[in-house]
Design a protein around this motif. Structure first.
Motif, PDB file in Angstrom:
ATOM      1  N   ALA A  20       0.829  -1.205   0.000  1.00 57.78           N
ATOM      2  CA  ALA A  20       0.000   0.000   0.000  1.00 57.78           C
ATOM      3  C   ALA A  20       0.863   1.255   0.000  1.00 57.78           C
ATOM      4  O   ALA A  20       0.642   2.188  -0.780  1.00 57.78           O
ATOM      5  N   ASP A  89      -2.618  -3.068  -4.115  1.00 59.05           N
ATOM      6  CA  ASP A  89      -3.118  -1.715  -3.956  1.00 59.05           C
ATOM      7  C   ASP A  89      -3.628  -1.385  -5.336  1.00 59.05           C
ATOM      8  O   ASP A  89      -3.052  -1.733  -6.318  1.00 59.05           O
ATOM      9  N   ASP A 105      -8.203  -7.214   3.704  1.00 56.71           N
ATOM     10  CA  ASP A 105      -7.375  -6.175   3.162  1.00 56.71           C
ATOM     11  C   ASP A 105      -6.845  -5.304   4.249  1.00 56.71           C
ATOM     12  O   ASP A 105      -7.386  -5.167   5.288  1.00 56.71           O
ATOM     13  N   SER A 107      -5.606  -1.225   4.556  1.00 54.16           N
ATOM     14  CA  SER A 107      -5.787  -0.020   3.774  1.00 54.16           C
ATOM     15  C   SER A 107      -4.964   1.113   4.323  1.00 54.16           C
ATOM     16  O   SER A 107      -4.756   1.213   5.512  1.00 54.16           O
ATOM     17  N   VAL A 120      -5.009   5.636  -0.536  1.00 53.89           N
ATOM     18  CA  VAL A 120      -4.554   4.346  -1.020  1.00 53.89           C
ATOM     19  C   VAL A 120      -5.185   3.280  -0.160  1.00 53.89           C
ATOM     20  O   VAL A 120      -5.118   3.335   1.052  1.00 53.89           O
ATOM     21  N   HIS A 121      -5.825   2.327  -0.790  1.00 54.67           N
ATOM     22  CA  HIS A 121      -6.361   1.181  -0.072  1.00 54.67           C
ATOM     23  C   HIS A 121      -5.632  -0.052  -0.586  1.00 54.67           C
ATOM     24  O   HIS A 121      -5.693  -0.352  -1.751  1.00 54.67           O
ATOM     25  N   SER A 122      -4.928  -0.737   0.293  1.00 56.86           N
ATOM     26  CA  SER A 122      -4.258  -1.963  -0.115  1.00 56.86           C
ATOM     27  C   SER A 122      -5.137  -3.129   0.270  1.00 56.86           C
ATOM     28  O   SER A 122      -5.464  -3.291   1.427  1.00 56.86           O
TER      29      SER A 122
END
Length: 295
Positions: A20, A89, A105, A107, A120-122
């Motif tokens: 991320a 991501d 996940d 994030s 950003v969301h991983s």
């Protein structure tokens, strides 16, 4: 005021966090080259395009001597399932959202008050329902009940890890200090879980290299991003039981539970381990506070 927000509603692991954070770098490929140039023994970082549920993202992998790390403490859920390892991501201009069917996940949102926000969301389906490698799982040389591992690899103590980090990696002192602080938290948790002194905690050789890679990447990224504040959401740890080399354990596993003892956590309905000791230690080290997404 630049605030970095980690949304851990789908868990947290070191590889998820690094995947991320690298998306916040102006030159992710250049940073990847820097990581590979550090010379972590046998370690190679790779960044690939990955598509999950129609969303394009980045898969970050770490190999040790050409192979993905397989810890001796390999956590498996109590039901049969299939899974794969990927760290995603997604990219969508300044807002990144990657959702997968596994709902596992981690994030990261980066907010800068002086600019338009970027997020950003991983999202990682590698630990769904899940088998999670606790990157850097510690092993003692003997275990209660006569259980013993077959040791085909060397093991590294905390002192050995420090020798690699401070003696062989060309990193700023602050980054080295961060890495060792995170490792210190993991060793303390494993010491508590196994009932042994920290000095007797040993890390499986391959797992140790994988953990050094994940922790080094996150610590170096945090140093480069240099947020003014780090806020972390309550952490989703998963639920149920997992099977590891020591037997059947509850979720969260003992080391993870110890690391998160002062952190707001919840289980939810997802079966399996969503937060690893490495992820928990990284969050604990960098978080200024835990709470909801700031305005």
């Amino acid at each position: 005021m630049r605030t970095l927000y980690f949304d851990c509603s789908m868990g947290a692991a070191g590889d998820m966090l690094s995947a991320a954070l690298i998306e916040l770098m102006p030159d992710p490929d250049g940073f990847l080259g820097e990581l590979n140039a550090l010379g972590i023994p046998g370690v190679r970082f790779a960044k690939e395009v990955s598509v999950k549920c129609g969303i394009t993202g980045t898969h970050m992998s770490v190999t040790v001597n050409g192979e993905e790390e397989e810890s001796l403490d390999h956590y498996e859920p109590m039901q049969e399932h299939s899974h794969e390892h990927s760290h995603d991501d997604s990219h969508n201009d300044s807002s990144v959202h990657s959702h997968d069917d596994s709902h596992d996940d981690g994030s990261v949102h980066s907010h800068d008050d002086s600019h338009s926000d970027s997020s950003v969301h991983s999202h990682d389906d590698s630990h769904s329902d899940s088998s999670v490698h606790s990157h850097g799982d510690a092993h003692t040389h003997s275990h209660d009940g006569g259980h013993a591992h077959s040791h085909s690899h060397h093991h590294s103590s905390l002192h050995d890890i420090e020798h690699i980090v401070r003696g062989h990696l060309a990193l700023p002192k602050k980054v080295q200090d961060d890495i060792m602080s995170v490792y210190g938290l993991i060793a303390e948790a494993e010491s508590h879980a196994h009932g042994i002194p920290v000095t007797e905690v040993h890390f499986h050789e391959v797992g140790a290299m994988d953990a050094i890679a994940d922790i080094t990447a996150v610590c170096l990224l945090m140093d480069r991003i240099a947020p003014d504040e780090v806020v972390v959401s309550p952490v989703h740890v998963g639920s149920g039981q997992v099977r590891c080399a020591h037997g059947i354990l509850p979720v969260p596993a003992p080391a993870t539970a110890y690391l998160l003892r002062d952190v707001p956590i919840y289980g939810g309905s997802i079966r399996g381990e969503l937060c690893t000791p490495t992820g928990a230690a990284l969050l604990k080290h960098f978080a200024a506070r835990f709470g909801s997404l700031p305005v």
